[in-house]
Enzyme design. Structure first.
Site, PDB file in Angstrom:
ATOM      1  CG  HIS A 114      -0.222   0.171   2.532  1.00  0.00           C
ATOM      2  ND1 HIS A 114      -0.083   1.397   3.165  1.00  0.00           N
ATOM      3  CD2 HIS A 114       0.400  -0.730   3.341  1.00  0.00           C
ATOM      4  CE1 HIS A 114       0.577   1.240   4.295  1.00  0.00           C
ATOM      5  NE2 HIS A 114       0.890  -0.035   4.432  1.00  0.00           N
ATOM      6  CG  HIS A 116      -0.407   8.264  -0.406  1.00  0.00           C
ATOM      7  ND1 HIS A 116      -1.716   7.836  -0.309  1.00  0.00           N
ATOM      8  CD2 HIS A 116      -0.067   8.723   0.829  1.00  0.00           C
ATOM      9  CE1 HIS A 116      -2.140   8.034   0.933  1.00  0.00           C
ATOM     10  NE2 HIS A 116      -1.167   8.563   1.635  1.00  0.00           N
TER      11      HIS A 116
END
Length: 330
Positions: A114, A116
């Site tokens: 995970h 951005h």
């Protein structure tokens, strides 16, 4: 920012990277005690990687913490993709490194990555087995408002951390009225490029091509995309479809201490006038079109996976079977 603050942040960053490298070495050593890395053979069920390229301020921390809470029990690894300055676009050489890591790092499989980062097409790199992409998006104005106050007041997850815009007391309404840059319509342009990917045109604000490419990727490259406003249903569908990772996730979300973990503090809802002003922009219209497209697709998937009874949603049991199997076995 004072010089000593910069030096302190730099030291903490270097320390965090050193700790991360140490953790990786420890895990690799544990996995290779009985033999060299190339001898690791994975069952098909374990040869799975999920990538959650999380959009900022969409309840991504709350959802990610569920993955962390379940990883030991469900026996998978969780890895945070920490990019410099949270840049969502990787350099070409980092794209190659990342694809190689994700696909060949057997010690980290099954793995949940995970971070951005914008969507990255693994097929461009000749990969035979691509990762499973998932994501969550949010009403574009609500997301921007949340991010605006987050930069000024932080959240209840790390309340003592100094934020970039700390000290700025101007409300979102006041910012919009004054034509401020932090609340400009251009700041809405984020969810489309995150789904569009690493092409230059994805990051051209207001690009119709980027919008259509984001829609294409959502349908064709993502296993499931939920919405912040219906996060529990998103988690329920993931648990039903991918129990290897998400077994127990729905109950944990409903009863666990980390449900809705991260809440932006000091957030004030914008007035109808502020909302109406933002909705006049073409950028909002495009981001909202993408959000509505994602919401419709999510609700379509949900409608074919669950049934409602007494106000509660229930996952449907298997609704197909095999028959007329030939040739008949003796």
């Amino acid at each position: 920012m004072k010089l000593e603050d910069k030096e302190s942040q730099s030291c903490r960053s270097a320390e965090e990277r050193a700790i991360a490298r140490h953790e990786v070495r420890e895990i690799e050593q544990r996995h290779t005690v009985d033999g060299p890395r190339q001898d690791v053979t994975l069952d098909e069920e374990d040869d799975v990687v999920i990538i959650y390229n999380r959009v900022p301020k969409t309840a991504s921390t709350s959802f990610t913490n569920i993955a962390y809470d379940l990883c030991a029990k469900n026996k998978y690894h969780v890895l945070h993709i920490n990019t410099t300055k949270n840049n969502p676009v990787m350099s070409l050489q980092d794209q190659v490194r990342f694809v190689k890591n994700v696909t060949s790092w057997k010690e980290m499989k099954p793995g949940f990555y995970h971070g951005h980062i914008s969507y990255l097409d693994f097929a461009k790199f000749g990969v035979k087995k691509k990762p499973i992409y998932i994501n969550v998006i949010r009403d574009p104005i609500e997301r921007l408002v949340s991010y605006y106050y987050f930069l000024r007041f932080g959240d209840d997850y790390r309340p003592g951390l100094r934020r970039r815009k700390q000290g700025d007391k101007k409300t979102f309404d006041e910012c919009v009225a004054a034509g401020g840059s932090d609340c400009a319509p251009e700041k809405l342009w984020l969810q489309i490029p995150f789904f569009c990917g690493h092409s230059s045109e994805c990051w051209n604000v207001g690009s119709r091509w980027a919008l259509e490419q984001a829609k294409y990727n959502l349908i064709n490259e993502y296993f499931l995309v939920g919405v912040t406003e219906e996060l529990e249903d998103f988690i329920m569908l993931l648990e039903a479809a991918l129990p290897r990772f998400f077994r127990g996730a729905t109950e944990l979300y409903r009863t666990g201490k980390k449900s809705h973990l991260r809440k932006t503090t000091e957030k004030k809802l914008p007035t109808k006038e502020t909302i109406a002003k933002l909705q006049q922009s073409e950028i909002w219209k495009m981001e909202n079109e993408f959000y509505e497209f994602a919401l419709e697709q999510f609700q379509f998937v949900r409608a074919h996976a669950v049934r409602e009874k007494d106000g509660e949603l229930y996952i449907l049991a298997q609704n197909f079977f095999y028959e007329k199997i030939y040739p008949k076995s003796n």
